[in-house]
Design a protein around this motif. Sequence first.
Motif, mmCIF file in Angstrom:
data_model
loop_
_atom_site.group_PDB
_atom_site.id
_atom_site.type_symbol
_atom_site.label_atom_id
_atom_site.label_comp_id
_atom_site.label_asym_id
_atom_site.label_seq_id
_atom_site.Cartn_x
_atom_site.Cartn_y
_atom_site.Cartn_z
ATOM 1 N N LEU A 372 0.934 6.390 -1.714
ATOM 2 C CA LEU A 372 1.703 6.764 -0.529
ATOM 3 C C LEU A 372 0.996 6.323 0.755
ATOM 4 O O LEU A 372 1.644 5.850 1.689
ATOM 5 C CB LEU A 372 1.932 8.278 -0.518
ATOM 6 C CG LEU A 372 2.924 8.794 -1.572
ATOM 7 C CD1 LEU A 372 2.940 10.314 -1.592
ATOM 8 C CD2 LEU A 372 4.327 8.253 -1.301
ATOM 9 N N LEU A 373 -0.331 6.465 0.800
ATOM 10 C CA LEU A 373 -1.071 5.998 1.967
ATOM 11 C C LEU A 373 -0.944 4.484 2.110
ATOM 12 O O LEU A 373 -0.796 3.960 3.226
ATOM 13 C CB LEU A 373 -2.546 6.394 1.837
ATOM 14 C CG LEU A 373 -2.841 7.901 1.926
ATOM 15 C CD1 LEU A 373 -4.326 8.158 1.663
ATOM 16 C CD2 LEU A 373 -2.429 8.452 3.289
ATOM 17 N N TRP A 374 -0.994 3.769 0.991
ATOM 18 C CA TRP A 374 -0.841 2.316 0.982
ATOM 19 C C TRP A 374 0.543 1.914 1.494
ATOM 20 O O TRP A 374 0.684 0.998 2.322
ATOM 21 C CB TRP A 374 -1.081 1.801 -0.431
ATOM 22 C CG TRP A 374 -0.806 0.352 -0.667
ATOM 23 C CD1 TRP A 374 0.233 -0.182 -1.353
ATOM 24 C CD2 TRP A 374 -1.602 -0.770 -0.234
ATOM 25 N NE1 TRP A 374 0.152 -1.554 -1.385
ATOM 26 C CE2 TRP A 374 -0.972 -1.942 -0.704
ATOM 27 C CE3 TRP A 374 -2.775 -0.890 0.495
ATOM 28 C CZ2 TRP A 374 -1.474 -3.203 -0.458
ATOM 29 C CZ3 TRP A 374 -3.275 -2.161 0.738
ATOM 30 C CH2 TRP A 374 -2.636 -3.291 0.262
ATOM 31 N N GLN A 375 1.564 2.602 1.044
ATOM 32 C CA GLN A 375 2.926 2.276 1.451
ATOM 33 C C GLN A 375 3.162 2.616 2.923
ATOM 34 O O GLN A 375 3.817 1.850 3.646
ATOM 35 C CB GLN A 375 3.919 3.027 0.559
ATOM 36 C CG GLN A 375 3.888 2.557 -0.892
ATOM 37 C CD GLN A 375 4.455 3.575 -1.855
ATOM 38 O OE1 GLN A 375 5.236 4.435 -1.477
ATOM 39 N NE2 GLN A 375 4.048 3.494 -3.121
ATOM 40 N N LEU A 376 2.652 3.754 3.375
ATOM 41 C CA LEU A 376 2.807 4.122 4.782
ATOM 42 C C LEU A 376 2.102 3.122 5.696
ATOM 43 O O LEU A 376 2.606 2.799 6.786
ATOM 44 C CB LEU A 376 2.256 5.531 5.016
ATOM 45 C CG LEU A 376 3.068 6.677 4.391
ATOM 46 C CD1 LEU A 376 2.350 8.006 4.583
ATOM 47 C CD2 LEU A 376 4.458 6.736 4.998
#
Length: 415
Positions: A372-376
């Motif tokens: 999720l951090l990567w996608q954000l």
Amino acid sequence: MMSLWEAAWVIARRDFVATVWSRTFVLFLLAPLIVVAFTLLVSTMSARREAAALQPVVALVADSATTQAIMDARDRLVAGTSEQAFPALRPVEPAEHVGAQVSQLLADVEGNYSAVLSGTLDHPVLTGPRRADQFVARRLQLVIDDARQMSTIAAGHRDFRSVPVQRVVTAAAAGNLQMLRRQFARGGQTLIFMVTVLLATLLLSTLVEEKSNKVIEVLAAAVPLDSIFLGKLFAMLAISTVGLIVWGSIGGVAYLFSQVVSDWVNLPDVSPAVGWPAFIVLIIVYYATNFMLLGSLFLGIGAQASSVREIQTISMPVTMLQLLVFLLAINATGSDAGWMGWAAWLVPFSSPMAMVGYASMSDSLWPHLLALLWQLAWIVVIVRISSRLFQRTVMKSGSPGSLFDLKAWRAGGAG
């Protein structure tokens, strides 16, 4: 000037209210339901007819005893499989010259025979084109073998009865568990893909009208460009959420009604690896990130277009891009994914769907936080790139600023 997040909220609220309170939004909600209902109706009505049309028909030219033995053998095999698993057999009374009769049957348009089976159990003859060997010949060989075995048993005056298999029911089995969880993964990925195709592609044409009537220039003078892109993304995500709530509620009521009519709600005995509550939450979260990722990309691409015709030209490559990402994600699901799994996890546009598959197959939760951090992070990068390109190529005003200057994002100030 308003801060970035305040301006994004204003833009999102403006677009959301303007869309949801319009008459066309009702058509937006009804169109998918009508399409799905019509598709289910047509597919249900044509399923049996299509199955019958695709099933080969074989003329059975033999004496009464041979015909009965072969028909009984087929019935036994069909009982353990399905009617479509074997060619349909149509008995035909043998003529005086069987060879000429076989040629006539194969040329009979009304009979629509794929092949002709003649002879006896000890010397069967299958006449037909070579392509019939791929299905007809192999399945008829099983039928004839079964008929010969039963004939041999009957000739020896032995009583052959089917012995029922004793069942010992267990809670789960590793192979069955993995198969079901793979199906859960495919279902979640397909759901995200279909909804994203239906909704995110609409972002391609979001800025075309506002550029044509000069509204975008007024907005750009009042708020940061990043906030315009973010606001429109959030607005479309909220609009799609309203649609999902309506469609999901209707689908849930229909499912509950069908289950109540049959008995009651039947839930699967097997759950995804992370459990149903966490799996449903992750599907919702990954849908949002998938929508934001592809939506920000489509919004940036559509912002470069100057007319509806250009948007129509872009739509085909965009749809193909979504399909390729979907194929990468579903092929990376499983323990044997290897490098394809890593590629699906790291490519930002396939990462949400790939992680849905990972949630179904593995109970580890910490990789989802990293994903999720990567996608954000990629959402931020794509929005920044889109707004800078729009400012430089379309607005042709001011300095686009530094791409990696995220102070405005952290502080919420003007960018």
